[in-house]
Design a protein around this motif. Structure first.
Motif, short mmCIF file in Angstrom:
data_model
loop_
_atom_site.label_atom_id
_atom_site.label_comp_id
_atom_site.label_asym_id
_atom_site.label_seq_id
_atom_site.Cartn_x
_atom_site.Cartn_y
_atom_site.Cartn_z
N GLY A 1 0.83 -1.20 0.00
CA GLY A 1 0.00 0.00 0.00
C GLY A 1 0.86 1.25 0.00
N LYS A 2 0.24 2.39 -0.21
CA LYS A 2 0.97 3.66 -0.26
C LYS A 2 1.67 3.96 1.06
N VAL A 3 1.00 3.69 2.17
CA VAL A 3 1.58 3.98 3.48
C VAL A 3 2.81 3.10 3.72
N ALA A 4 2.69 1.81 3.43
CA ALA A 4 3.81 0.88 3.63
C ALA A 4 5.00 1.28 2.75
N LYS A 5 4.74 1.66 1.52
CA LYS A 5 5.83 2.08 0.64
C LYS A 5 6.52 3.34 1.18
N ALA A 6 5.73 4.29 1.66
CA ALA A 6 6.30 5.53 2.20
C ALA A 6 7.15 5.24 3.44
N ILE A 7 6.65 4.36 4.31
CA ILE A 7 7.41 4.00 5.51
C ILE A 7 8.70 3.29 5.13
N GLU A 8 8.62 2.35 4.20
CA GLU A 8 9.81 1.62 3.77
C GLU A 8 10.84 2.54 3.14
N LYS B 1 16.29 -3.86 8.60
CA LYS B 1 17.12 -4.77 7.81
C LYS B 1 16.27 -5.54 6.80
N ILE B 2 15.10 -5.99 7.21
CA ILE B 2 14.21 -6.72 6.30
C ILE B 2 13.77 -5.82 5.16
N VAL B 3 13.44 -4.57 5.47
CA VAL B 3 13.03 -3.63 4.43
C VAL B 3 14.16 -3.45 3.41
N LYS B 4 15.39 -3.35 3.90
CA LYS B 4 16.51 -3.16 2.99
C LYS B 4 16.75 -4.38 2.12
N LEU B 5 16.52 -5.57 2.66
CA LEU B 5 16.78 -6.80 1.90
C LEU B 5 15.58 -7.29 1.12
N GLY C 1 12.36 -5.43 0.86
CA GLY C 1 11.33 -4.41 0.75
C GLY C 1 10.65 -4.38 -0.60
N HIS C 2 9.70 -3.47 -0.75
CA HIS C 2 8.90 -3.40 -1.97
C HIS C 2 9.73 -3.09 -3.20
N ASP C 3 10.90 -2.50 -3.01
CA ASP C 3 11.74 -2.15 -4.16
C ASP C 3 12.74 -3.25 -4.49
N GLN C 4 12.58 -4.45 -3.94
CA GLN C 4 13.50 -5.55 -4.21
C GLN C 4 13.56 -5.85 -5.71
N GLU C 5 12.43 -5.91 -6.36
CA GLU C 5 12.40 -6.21 -7.80
C GLU C 5 13.11 -5.13 -8.59
N GLU C 6 12.96 -3.86 -8.15
CA GLU C 6 13.65 -2.76 -8.82
C GLU C 6 15.15 -2.89 -8.64
N ASN C 7 15.60 -3.30 -7.44
CA ASN C 7 17.02 -3.47 -7.19
C ASN C 7 17.60 -4.62 -7.99
N LEU C 8 16.82 -5.66 -8.22
CA LEU C 8 17.32 -6.80 -8.99
C LEU C 8 17.56 -6.43 -10.45
N ASP C 9 16.79 -5.45 -10.96
CA ASP C 9 16.97 -5.00 -12.33
C ASP C 9 18.31 -4.29 -12.53
N GLU C 10 18.88 -3.75 -11.43
CA GLU C 10 20.13 -3.02 -11.54
C GLU C 10 21.32 -3.94 -11.73
#
Length: 87
Positions: free
Chosen positions: A12-19, A71-75, A77-86
């Protein structure tokens, strides 16, 4: 083997903002906050402030849980798929 990803289930938007905000904090911050709370609690206990020492003495566990969340958010988090593209 079953795929454990949440295909089709986004954050959700809130979870993404917090992460996004919590991932900016260094993980050491929470560890040092827990150690600091232990020290302050010990100091209060030595000075005879029993109730305040017990109150502050309850802070390390939440600080460590927040550090684990960080630590879980960093490893994972919602942007994990975006990080894998890099890579």
């Amino acid at each position: 083997m079953k795929d454990l990803t949440n295909a089709g289930h986004g954050e959700g938007k809130v979870a993404k903002a917090i992460e996004e905000q919590t991932s900016k904090l260094p993980s050491d911050l929470f560890l040092w906050a827990a150690v600091g709370a232990i020290g302050v609690s010990l100091g209060l206990k030595i000075m005879g402030h029993k109730h305040n020492a017990l109150f502050v003495g309850q802070w390390p566990a939440p600080f460590l849980l927040l550090g684990l969340y960080n630590k879980i958010v960093k490893l994972q988090g919602h942007d994990q798929e975006e990080n894998l593209d890099e890579y």
